[in-house]
Design a protein around this motif. Structure first.
Motif, short mmCIF file in Angstrom:
data_model
loop_
_atom_site.label_atom_id
_atom_site.label_comp_id
_atom_site.label_asym_id
_atom_site.label_seq_id
_atom_site.Cartn_x
_atom_site.Cartn_y
_atom_site.Cartn_z
N TYR A 108 0.82 -1.22 0.00
CA TYR A 108 0.00 0.00 0.00
C TYR A 108 0.85 1.27 0.00
CZ TYR A 108 -4.15 -2.83 1.07
OH TYR A 108 -5.17 -3.73 1.04
N PHE A 109 2.12 1.15 0.38
CA PHE A 109 3.03 2.30 0.30
C PHE A 109 4.43 1.79 -0.03
CE2 PHE A 109 2.95 0.91 4.69
CZ PHE A 109 4.29 0.90 5.07
N VAL A 110 5.19 2.63 -0.70
CA VAL A 110 6.55 2.27 -1.13
C VAL A 110 7.46 3.46 -0.84
CG1 VAL A 110 7.98 1.46 -3.03
CG2 VAL A 110 5.56 0.89 -3.00
N GLY A 111 8.58 3.22 -0.18
CA GLY A 111 9.51 4.29 0.17
C GLY A 111 10.80 4.19 -0.62
N ARG A 112 11.46 5.33 -0.72
CA ARG A 112 12.75 5.37 -1.42
C ARG A 112 13.62 6.49 -0.86
NH1 ARG A 112 12.86 4.97 -7.77
NH2 ARG A 112 12.70 2.80 -7.11
N SER A 113 14.92 6.20 -0.69
CA SER A 113 15.91 7.21 -0.30
C SER A 113 16.98 7.24 -1.38
CB SER A 113 16.54 6.87 1.05
OG SER A 113 15.57 6.83 2.07
N ARG A 114 17.37 8.46 -1.76
CA ARG A 114 18.30 8.58 -2.90
C ARG A 114 19.24 9.77 -2.70
NH1 ARG A 114 15.73 9.64 -8.74
NH2 ARG A 114 15.34 7.39 -8.62
N MET A 115 20.49 9.58 -3.10
CA MET A 115 21.41 10.69 -3.24
C MET A 115 21.93 10.70 -4.67
SD MET A 115 25.02 11.76 -1.38
CE MET A 115 26.05 10.58 -2.26
N VAL A 116 21.88 11.86 -5.31
CA VAL A 116 22.47 12.05 -6.63
C VAL A 116 23.70 12.95 -6.48
CG1 VAL A 116 22.17 13.14 -8.89
CG2 VAL A 116 20.39 11.65 -7.96
N LEU A 117 24.81 12.52 -7.04
CA LEU A 117 26.06 13.27 -6.97
C LEU A 117 26.49 13.63 -8.39
CD1 LEU A 117 28.36 14.26 -5.08
CD2 LEU A 117 29.53 12.10 -5.59
N THR A 118 26.75 14.91 -8.63
CA THR A 118 27.18 15.37 -9.95
C THR A 118 28.57 15.98 -9.85
OG1 THR A 118 26.21 17.58 -9.69
CG2 THR A 118 24.81 15.85 -10.62
N VAL A 119 29.38 15.72 -10.88
CA VAL A 119 30.71 16.30 -11.00
C VAL A 119 30.82 16.91 -12.39
CG1 VAL A 119 33.19 15.89 -10.94
CG2 VAL A 119 31.68 14.60 -9.42
N ASP A 120 31.05 18.23 -12.44
CA ASP A 120 31.10 18.98 -13.70
C ASP A 120 32.47 19.65 -13.79
OD1 ASP A 120 30.65 20.59 -15.91
OD2 ASP A 120 28.74 21.37 -15.20
N THR A 121 33.25 19.32 -14.83
CA THR A 121 34.55 19.97 -15.02
C THR A 121 34.58 20.68 -16.36
OG1 THR A 121 35.70 18.15 -16.16
CG2 THR A 121 35.62 18.06 -13.76
N ARG A 122 35.28 21.84 -16.40
CA ARG A 122 35.37 22.63 -17.62
C ARG A 122 36.76 23.26 -17.74
NH1 ARG A 122 29.30 25.35 -18.09
NH2 ARG A 122 28.25 23.76 -16.84
N THR A 123 37.30 23.21 -18.96
CA THR A 123 38.62 23.78 -19.24
C THR A 123 38.54 24.59 -20.52
OG1 THR A 123 39.64 21.81 -18.27
CG2 THR A 123 41.07 23.27 -19.55
N ALA A 124 38.97 25.84 -20.45
CA ALA A 124 38.98 26.71 -21.63
C ALA A 124 40.15 26.32 -22.53
CB ALA A 124 39.09 28.17 -21.21
#
Length: 529
Positions: free
Chosen positions: A92-108
């Motif tokens: 009757y109910f469903v639970g969820r725990s989540r972590m999203v991790l992002t890594v963004d690198t940029r070089t001119a």
């Protein structure tokens, strides 16, 4: 007194000599620590990786949510399986725990910015997703799946995006060049709003190129791997259809990528985009295994190859495709940052571009009450396919008949004040089979054993509607509490009643064909960083 003075001076001289000897043994003075420096070239949150000219940003979110009376923790309607049956195995109910991790690198560089981006999720969900049926979660059965990852101390890690961008090109797992910026979430939290393409704001393996024409006008073209996001099912109608119009998937291997592209105008007033995709539809063989192994037994699944498959031939490959128009209108007079997002899609032989979720395209099967005194319950269903075929040896024409689908969805997003906001969203989707496909499907499905009623009508076409609202409270920056309610409606085209061998634990008995409804509630808290 003189003797005491000489003693003190001698002690001081001794200490100075000892200190000088120790000072001579000290190592060379360490270099100053190179502290992290802010990089302002690419927006807030970027910093220089020490010792390099590359800027990096680390971000993501932590989220906890629970869905009541739904088919999954992140807002799936109870549209099939044990949830659709509403049997004793349904959670009757469903639970969820989540972590999203992002890594963004940029070089001119002299060629422009070189960018890498990675996004991964760490997740723990209620065991079984929405069911405690042993056929779903018991690892000892041949029919079991991988939900045992969500046991105490378990969970899993998965990838959203993983790509490199250079000189206008993108290589890796990213959103398709076909996708709109909001993909399947114009205003909803749910990852299951049908009516258009959906990648859950992630993507598929692809190669694409984007050209910037200036004034907010861009164009993109790409090649996508269709295996995960772009294929539903192909049915060989010489195999028996079950009570809810499904059989084994007879798709062949992927022989060609999706060819996709868009033209987009993105300016202060909003956004407009036209997208198109070409999709290969190919079947495996004319002769396949006709019946899957029963639960708990070992055997070939339905549509698996046999020793006769290769010599039996196969239908000719066909190309289908999809088109989409997307519109966002900003600067509405109703409030700061209010907007409207809309998209409309048409697909032929590429149904997942319309009946799209962040998982598989659902074939719908729901049960409910009935007013028919001869029936046990009512049933409504809709099969989602890219194509169907009936081999010549089985009485058909041997050709693929491509399924058509049309979808419209959208949302109005309103900000009451800096702390409260509400979205009202909805969608309408249509799935249609051509006349020949209907005849083949109904000849397969309408057997004497079904003992159909006098008013029985067989029609595999169906429509689905969704309407929902979500209200969000942000008491402090980047912390949001939200509540979402969604109504799902199946408009199926069968009429009358029939004796059906429904999936266990449902009995094999008479069911009335009837439209069905489902409602669920999702609660969420999310902290972005």
């Amino acid at each position: 007194m003189k003797r005491a003075r000489n003693l003190v001076l001698g002690m001081m001289a001794g200490l100075m000599v000892a200190g000088g000897a120790q000072a001579a043994d000290l190592p060379v003075k360490a270099k100053a620590v190179e502290y992290v420096k802010v990089c302002s070239l690419y927006g807030a949150g970027f910093f220089f990786i020490p010792g390099t000219d590359t800027c990096m940003k680390i971000g993501g979110y932590v989220r906890a949510d629970v869905t009541f009376d739904g088919g999954a923790a992140h807002g799936q309607p109870a549209w099939n399986g044990d949830a659709g049956q509403r049997n004793r195995y349904f959670d009757y109910f469903v639970g969820r725990s989540r972590m999203v991790l992002t890594v963004d690198t940029r070089t001119a560089t002299e060629y422009g910015v070189v960018r890498t981006f990675a996004s991964s999720k760490f997740q723990f969900t209620t065991l079984g997703g929405s069911t405690f049926n042993p056929n779903s979660i018991n690892g000892s059965l041949p029919v079991a799946n991988s939900n045992l990852l969500d046991t105490p101390g378990g969970g899993y890690v998965a990838i959203y995006d993983l790509f490199v961008q250079f000189a206008g090109f993108t290589f890796g797992k990213s959103a398709s060049a076909y996708a709109s910026p909001w993909q399947g979430t114009p205003g909803n939290n749910s990852s299951f709003l049908l009516g258009g393409q959906s990648g859950d704001n992630s993507g598929t393996n692809n190669i694409q190129y984007t050209a910037d024409f200036g004034n907010g006008v861009t164009g993109s073209i790409g090649l996508d791997d269709p295996t995960v996001w772009d294929r539903t099912a192909v049915y060989n109608l010489s195999l028996p259809l079950n009570a809810t119009l499904n059989t084994g998937n007879a798709y062949a291997g992927v022989h060609a990528p999706e060819v996709v592209g868009n033209i987009r105008v993105d300016q202060a007033w909003g956004l407009f985009q036209i997208s198109a995709a070409a999709h290969e539809v190919n079947a495996s063989y004319n002769v396949l295994n006709t019946a899957g192994a029963p639960a708990g037994a070992v055997g070939l699944p339905s549509a698996a190859p046999t020793a006769l498959s290769e010599i039996s031939g196969h239908p000719d490959t066909k190309w289908g495709g999809a088109v989409m128009a997307a519109l966002q209108i900003k600067n509405l007079p109703t409030g700061t940052a209010d907007d409207i997002k809309l998209d409309a899609s048409y697909a032929k032989g590429a149904t997942k571009y319309v009946i799209g979720t962040d998982s598989t395209s659902p074939s719908v099967a729901l049960f409910g009450g009935t007013g028919n005194p001869a029936a046990y319950q009512s049933i409504g269903f809709g099969a989602t396919t890219d194509a169907v075929y009936l081999p010549v040896a089985a009485g058909g024409d041997g050709s693929l008949h491509l399924t058509e689908a049309i979808g419209v969805r959208g949302a109005f997003n309103h900000n009451w004040d800096p702390y409260w906001s509400t979205s009202l969203y909805g969608s309408y989707s249509v799935v249609r089979y051509d006349g020949t496909a209907k005849a083949f499907i109904c000849a397969n499905y309408t057997t004497p054993a079904k003992a159909v009623s006098a008013d029985y009508v067989c029609n595999p076409d169906f429509n689905v509607s969704q309407l929902g609202t979500v209200t969000r409270w942000t008491p402090v920056k980047n912390l949001t509490f939200s509540a979402e309610v969604q109504w799902f409606h199946l408009d199926q085209k069968f009429q009358g009643s029939a004796v059906l061998g429904a999936a266990a634990p449902k009995p094999s008995t008479r069911y009335e064909f009837k439209d069905q409804d489902a409602v669920h509630l999702e609660l969420r808290v999310q902290r972005n960083f």
